[in-house]
Design a protein around this motif. Structure first.
Motif, PDB file in Angstrom:
ATOM      1  N   THR A  58       0.847  -1.213   0.000  1.00  0.00           N
ATOM      2  CA  THR A  58       0.000   0.000   0.000  1.00  0.00           C
ATOM      3  C   THR A  58       0.876   1.254   0.000  1.00  0.00           C
ATOM      4  OG1 THR A  58      -1.707  -1.183   1.236  1.00  0.00           O
ATOM      5  CG2 THR A  58      -1.837   1.211   1.243  1.00  0.00           C
ATOM      6  N   LEU A  59       1.889   1.257   0.870  1.00  0.00           N
ATOM      7  CA  LEU A  59       2.790   2.419   0.934  1.00  0.00           C
ATOM      8  C   LEU A  59       3.556   2.606  -0.369  1.00  0.00           C
ATOM      9  CD1 LEU A  59       4.193   1.988   4.566  1.00  0.00           C
ATOM     10  CD2 LEU A  59       2.663   3.792   3.759  1.00  0.00           C
ATOM     11  N   PHE A  60       3.978   1.489  -0.969  1.00  0.00           N
ATOM     12  CA  PHE A  60       4.716   1.534  -2.230  1.00  0.00           C
ATOM     13  C   PHE A  60       3.881   2.228  -3.316  1.00  0.00           C
ATOM     14  CE2 PHE A  60       5.594  -0.478  -6.361  1.00  0.00           C
ATOM     15  CZ  PHE A  60       6.945  -0.199  -6.512  1.00  0.00           C
ATOM     16  N   PHE A  61       2.650   1.733  -3.521  1.00  0.00           N
ATOM     17  CA  PHE A  61       1.784   2.332  -4.550  1.00  0.00           C
ATOM     18  C   PHE A  61       1.398   3.759  -4.188  1.00  0.00           C
ATOM     19  CE2 PHE A  61       0.728  -2.157  -5.801  1.00  0.00           C
ATOM     20  CZ  PHE A  61       1.169  -2.045  -7.113  1.00  0.00           C
ATOM     21  N   GLY A  62       1.153   4.025  -2.895  1.00  0.00           N
ATOM     22  CA  GLY A  62       0.765   5.367  -2.454  1.00  0.00           C
ATOM     23  C   GLY A  62       1.862   6.384  -2.700  1.00  0.00           C
ATOM     24  N   ILE A  63       3.113   6.008  -2.395  1.00  0.00           N
ATOM     25  CA  ILE A  63       4.248   6.925  -2.595  1.00  0.00           C
ATOM     26  C   ILE A  63       4.462   7.204  -4.079  1.00  0.00           C
ATOM     27  CG2 ILE A  63       6.770   7.094  -2.401  1.00  0.00           C
ATOM     28  CD1 ILE A  63       6.404   5.601   0.356  1.00  0.00           C
ATOM     29  N   PHE A  64       4.382   6.148  -4.897  1.00  0.00           N
ATOM     30  CA  PHE A  64       4.550   6.352  -6.350  1.00  0.00           C
ATOM     31  C   PHE A  64       3.433   7.210  -6.928  1.00  0.00           C
ATOM     32  CE2 PHE A  64       7.953   3.293  -6.431  1.00  0.00           C
ATOM     33  CZ  PHE A  64       8.708   3.708  -7.522  1.00  0.00           C
ATOM     34  N   PHE A  65       2.225   7.037  -6.402  1.00  0.00           N
ATOM     35  CA  PHE A  65       1.099   7.861  -6.852  1.00  0.00           C
ATOM     36  C   PHE A  65       1.378   9.342  -6.554  1.00  0.00           C
ATOM     37  CE2 PHE A  65      -2.949   9.919  -5.568  1.00  0.00           C
ATOM     38  CZ  PHE A  65      -3.540   9.991  -6.816  1.00  0.00           C
ATOM     39  N   LEU A  66       1.833   9.622  -5.317  1.00  0.00           N
ATOM     40  CA  LEU A  66       2.109  11.010  -4.937  1.00  0.00           C
ATOM     41  C   LEU A  66       3.283  11.597  -5.729  1.00  0.00           C
ATOM     42  CD1 LEU A  66       1.677  10.754  -1.047  1.00  0.00           C
ATOM     43  CD2 LEU A  66       0.150  11.885  -2.677  1.00  0.00           C
ATOM     44  N   ILE A  67       4.319  10.787  -5.955  1.00  0.00           N
ATOM     45  CA  ILE A  67       5.476  11.250  -6.743  1.00  0.00           C
ATOM     46  C   ILE A  67       5.038  11.655  -8.145  1.00  0.00           C
ATOM     47  CG2 ILE A  67       7.615  10.469  -7.882  1.00  0.00           C
ATOM     48  CD1 ILE A  67       8.188   8.841  -5.287  1.00  0.00           C
ATOM     49  N   ASN A  68       4.190  10.796  -8.748  1.00  0.00           N
ATOM     50  CA  ASN A  68       3.722  11.079 -10.109  1.00  0.00           C
ATOM     51  C   ASN A  68       2.784  12.280 -10.164  1.00  0.00           C
ATOM     52  OD1 ASN A  68       4.471   9.029 -12.415  1.00  0.00           O
ATOM     53  ND2 ASN A  68       4.401   7.868 -10.501  1.00  0.00           N
ATOM     54  N   PHE A  90      -3.478   4.996  -8.183  1.00  0.00           N
ATOM     55  CA  PHE A  90      -4.492   5.313  -7.175  1.00  0.00           C
ATOM     56  C   PHE A  90      -5.322   4.077  -6.837  1.00  0.00           C
ATOM     57  CE2 PHE A  90      -8.886   6.554  -6.217  1.00  0.00           C
ATOM     58  CZ  PHE A  90      -8.673   7.237  -5.019  1.00  0.00           C
ATOM     59  N   LEU A  91      -5.794   3.369  -7.869  1.00  0.00           N
ATOM     60  CA  LEU A  91      -6.620   2.176  -7.634  1.00  0.00           C
ATOM     61  C   LEU A  91      -5.827   1.064  -6.947  1.00  0.00           C
ATOM     62  CD1 LEU A  91      -8.704   2.013 -10.949  1.00  0.00           C
ATOM     63  CD2 LEU A  91      -9.514   2.660  -8.673  1.00  0.00           C
ATOM     64  N   ALA A  92      -4.554   0.915  -7.344  1.00  0.00           N
ATOM     65  CA  ALA A  92      -3.713  -0.118  -6.733  1.00  0.00           C
ATOM     66  C   ALA A  92      -3.496   0.173  -5.245  1.00  0.00           C
ATOM     67  CB  ALA A  92      -2.369  -0.199  -7.449  1.00  0.00           C
ATOM     68  N   SER A  93      -3.219   1.441  -4.893  1.00  0.00           N
ATOM     69  CA  SER A  93      -3.015   1.792  -3.483  1.00  0.00           C
ATOM     70  C   SER A  93      -4.322   1.676  -2.705  1.00  0.00           C
ATOM     71  CB  SER A  93      -2.423   3.196  -3.343  1.00  0.00           C
ATOM     72  OG  SER A  93      -3.251   4.157  -3.948  1.00  0.00           O
ATOM     73  N   LEU A  94      -5.445   2.042  -3.335  1.00  0.00           N
ATOM     74  CA  LEU A  94      -6.754   1.936  -2.682  1.00  0.00           C
ATOM     75  C   LEU A  94      -7.112   0.469  -2.407  1.00  0.00           C
ATOM     76  CD1 LEU A  94      -9.303   3.619  -1.820  1.00  0.00           C
ATOM     77  CD2 LEU A  94     -10.239   3.045  -4.055  1.00  0.00           C
ATOM     78  N   PHE A  95      -6.913  -0.381  -3.415  1.00  0.00           N
ATOM     79  CA  PHE A  95      -7.247  -1.804  -3.296  1.00  0.00           C
ATOM     80  C   PHE A  95      -6.367  -2.492  -2.243  1.00  0.00           C
ATOM     81  CE2 PHE A  95      -6.784  -6.254  -4.816  1.00  0.00           C
ATOM     82  CZ  PHE A  95      -8.109  -6.646  -4.664  1.00  0.00           C
ATOM     83  N   SER A  96      -5.060  -2.235  -2.292  1.00  0.00           N
ATOM     84  CA  SER A  96      -4.164  -2.865  -1.306  1.00  0.00           C
ATOM     85  C   SER A  96      -4.423  -2.319   0.092  1.00  0.00           C
ATOM     86  CB  SER A  96      -2.694  -2.671  -1.704  1.00  0.00           C
ATOM     87  OG  SER A  96      -2.388  -1.309  -1.822  1.00  0.00           O
ATOM     88  N   GLY A  97      -4.801  -1.029   0.194  1.00  0.00           N
ATOM     89  CA  GLY A  97      -5.152  -0.441   1.494  1.00  0.00           C
ATOM     90  C   GLY A  97      -6.395  -1.090   2.081  1.00  0.00           C
TER      91      GLY A  97
END
Length: 200
Positions: A58-68, A90-97
């Motif tokens: 979740t953190l991995f996808f969330g950080i990459f989302f914010l960086i982008n 966004f969807l990947a971080s939401l789903f894993s969260g």
């Protein structure tokens, strides 16, 4: 006491000598009645855990989302449309969260003799409500056990009654003082019953 946690609904009802547990989720519902005698609130287990792997994902996808999102290079006119990548991250971080949340636990496990553990959500509806419910449950268990095993009965063998009150002491239903008082009462009742002769 009613408890809700996303797709799970739980209702715990205290009766005179039992507790009724109803559990419903998206795919099933279950209703169990457990005798108060089977429940031991002295050995509760407080369990709080989170799925570490899913939290990292979740953190991995969330950080990459914010960086982008905040990278100005993505908004230059000669760049490809970045919104597809944004939506995916966004969807990947939401789903894993969501999975992390569903797999996380903050529960109290109360051991029972024949039904494994009675699971209670720690903070639903609130920690105070849960603590009050467990306190009432403990009181009801102690009263039920005292009523069943703590009353002296001359029709029962003395050894059996001594075993009963000893068990109540071990379960911490009665104190050492109460145990000694009951033992003395039982002994004196037996002596009175065995007396032969007439009173002056």
């Amino acid at each position: 006491m009613k408890q809700r946690r996303l797709f799970t609904q739980k209702e715990l009802t205290l009766n005179k000598n039992s507790i009724k547990v109803k559990v419903k989720n998206l795919t099933s519902s279950e209703e169990t009645t457990i005798s108060l005698e089977e429940i031991d609130t002295r050995k509760m287990v407080y369990q709080k855990k989170t799925d570490t792997l899913m939290l990292i994902v979740t953190l991995f996808f969330g950080i990459f989302f914010l960086i982008n999102i905040f990278n100005p290079e993505n908004y230059k006119p000669d760049q490809d449309d970045p919104y597809g990548v944004f939506i995916f991250l966004f969807l990947a971080s939401l789903f894993s969260g969501l999975i992390t949340f569903l797999k996380s636990k903050n529960v109290i496990l109360i051991p029972t003799m024949n039904n494994g553990y009675l699971e209670v959500f720690r903070s639903k509806p609130s920690e105070n409500d849960v603590d009050d419910f467990i306190s009432k449950l403990s009181e009801k268990i102690n009263k039920s056990l005292k009523d069943k095993y703590g009353k002296l009965d001359l029709g029962m063998p003395t050894e059996q009654q001594l075993m009963n009150i000893s068990w109540l002491k071990e379960r911490e239903v009665i104190s050492e003082l109460e145990f000694e008082q009951l033992k003395t009462q039982l002994t004196s009742l037996r002596k009175d019953q065995n007396k032969i002769g007439f009173k002056d």
